[in-house]
Design a protein around this motif. Structure first.
Motif, PDB file in Angstrom:
ATOM      1  N   ASP A 284     -35.693 -17.574   7.474  1.00 31.85           N
ATOM      2  CA  ASP A 284     -36.140 -16.578   6.502  1.00 31.85           C
ATOM      3  C   ASP A 284     -36.527 -17.250   5.189  1.00 31.85           C
ATOM      4  O   ASP A 284     -36.502 -18.476   5.068  1.00 31.85           O
ATOM      5  N   ASP A 285     -36.899 -16.427   4.217  1.00 34.59           N
ATOM      6  CA  ASP A 285     -37.400 -16.958   2.954  1.00 34.59           C
ATOM      7  C   ASP A 285     -36.329 -17.694   2.154  1.00 34.59           C
ATOM      8  O   ASP A 285     -36.647 -18.487   1.267  1.00 34.59           O
ATOM      9  N   LYS A 286     -35.053 -17.472   2.456  1.00 33.95           N
ATOM     10  CA  LYS A 286     -33.980 -18.127   1.709  1.00 33.95           C
ATOM     11  C   LYS A 286     -33.706 -19.545   2.188  1.00 33.95           C
ATOM     12  O   LYS A 286     -33.146 -20.351   1.448  1.00 33.95           O
ATOM     13  N   VAL A 287     -34.099 -19.857   3.427  1.00 29.74           N
ATOM     14  CA  VAL A 287     -33.766 -21.181   3.986  1.00 29.74           C
ATOM     15  C   VAL A 287     -34.987 -22.009   4.353  1.00 29.74           C
ATOM     16  O   VAL A 287     -34.840 -23.185   4.709  1.00 29.74           O
ATOM     17  N   VAL A 288     -36.174 -21.436   4.263  1.00 29.59           N
ATOM     18  CA  VAL A 288     -37.356 -22.153   4.749  1.00 29.59           C
ATOM     19  C   VAL A 288     -37.555 -23.482   4.025  1.00 29.59           C
ATOM     20  O   VAL A 288     -37.981 -24.474   4.625  1.00 29.59           O
ATOM     21  N   ASP A 289     -37.212 -23.540   2.738  1.00 26.13           N
ATOM     22  CA  ASP A 289     -37.376 -24.799   1.999  1.00 26.13           C
ATOM     23  C   ASP A 289     -36.506 -25.919   2.562  1.00 26.13           C
ATOM     24  O   ASP A 289     -36.846 -27.095   2.438  1.00 26.13           O
TER      25      ASP A 289
END
Length: 251
Positions: free
Chosen positions: A164-169
């Motif tokens: 998700d957007d919280k872990v993609v980095d």
């Protein structure tokens, strides 16, 4: 289109017809936790069902269904080693294309041990793995998963799912592929598209993770439709909706 992560055994016969009508041609059904897996016998019967009954049900409706076999972190039998010992022969079936869905849920010592054994086997056999990440505490669990992968597996063999957007980095610059699960409580279509707009399409594959939980067997074609409305080009849509999965799983 390819739905790269489903649980076919939890879905009615008619879902496969709807998927085929909407343009899905192939899907990968994963081993999971439909029952308390108190012994290896139950786990192996579950995997056998996926290979036989569910492949047949999907085929009768126009879906070419493939299987990922393994021990889900929420479904670890006490005699789990019997399942791991059987995996090499199970993988001889041309319909079985990966070890999965494996990974971590809470990150207990037992989960860590079983996950490590399965990724070491995947590295030895050079087969893909589908890696589960949990809804809760995802960021911390992914750190542990990444540490284990770097020590035990050629990361190009792994797809880390439910990103998700919280872990993609944390994961986008690794060698592994990434699964975007469009499902209530995981990703909306709009959030998935925002990730693709920011990070590109080369690392990602789409899936519904359709199961007994709230889920939509048409979430992949609905996402593709929204991508067209957002002016993604045909090549970009093709990569995330089937080409990346086709290449990764050698379908």
């Amino acid at each position: 289109m390819i739905d790269s992560h489903i649980h076919a055994d939890t879905r009615p016969y008619e879902d496969f017809e709807m998927m085929a009508i909407s343009g899905i041609e192939k899907a990968i059904t994963c081993a999971h936790d439909p029952l308390p897996m108190k012994s290896a016998v139950v786990t192996l019967e579950h995997i056998s069902r996926l290979q036989k009954l569910d492949v047949k049900r999907a085929q009768e409706n126009g879906i070419d269904l493939y299987v990922a076999a393994g021990i889900h972190p929420r479904a670890i039998p006490t005699d789990y080693e019997k399942v791991i010992n059987k995996l090499p022969s199970i993988l001889n079936n041309p319909k079985v294309v990966a070890i999965g869905e494996i990974g971590l849920e809470k990150g207990s010592k037992e989960e860590l041990k079983i996950f490590k054994e399965q990724i070491k086997l995947a590295d030895k056999l050079k087969v893909p793995v589908i890696i589960h990440t949990p809804r809760k505490n995802k960021e911390k669990v992914i750190d542990t998963i990444l540490s284990l992968l770097s020590e035990n597996l050629d990361e190009s063999l792994a797809v880390i799912d439910h990103i998700d957007d919280k872990v993609v980095d944390k994961v986008v610059d690794r060698e592994c592929m990434l699964g975007l699960t469009i499902q209530p409580g995981k990703l909306t279509i709009d959030k998935a598209i925002t990730i693709l707009e920011e990070y590109g399409v080369d690392k990602f594959m789409l899936n519904s993770d359709m199961s007994s939980a709230p889920s939509d067997p048409l979430s992949v074609p609905k996402t593709v439709h929204k991508m067209r409305l957002k002016d993604f080009n045909d090549s970009e849509i093709a990569k995330v909706s089937y080409k990346n999965a086709e290449k990764f799983f050698k379908l």
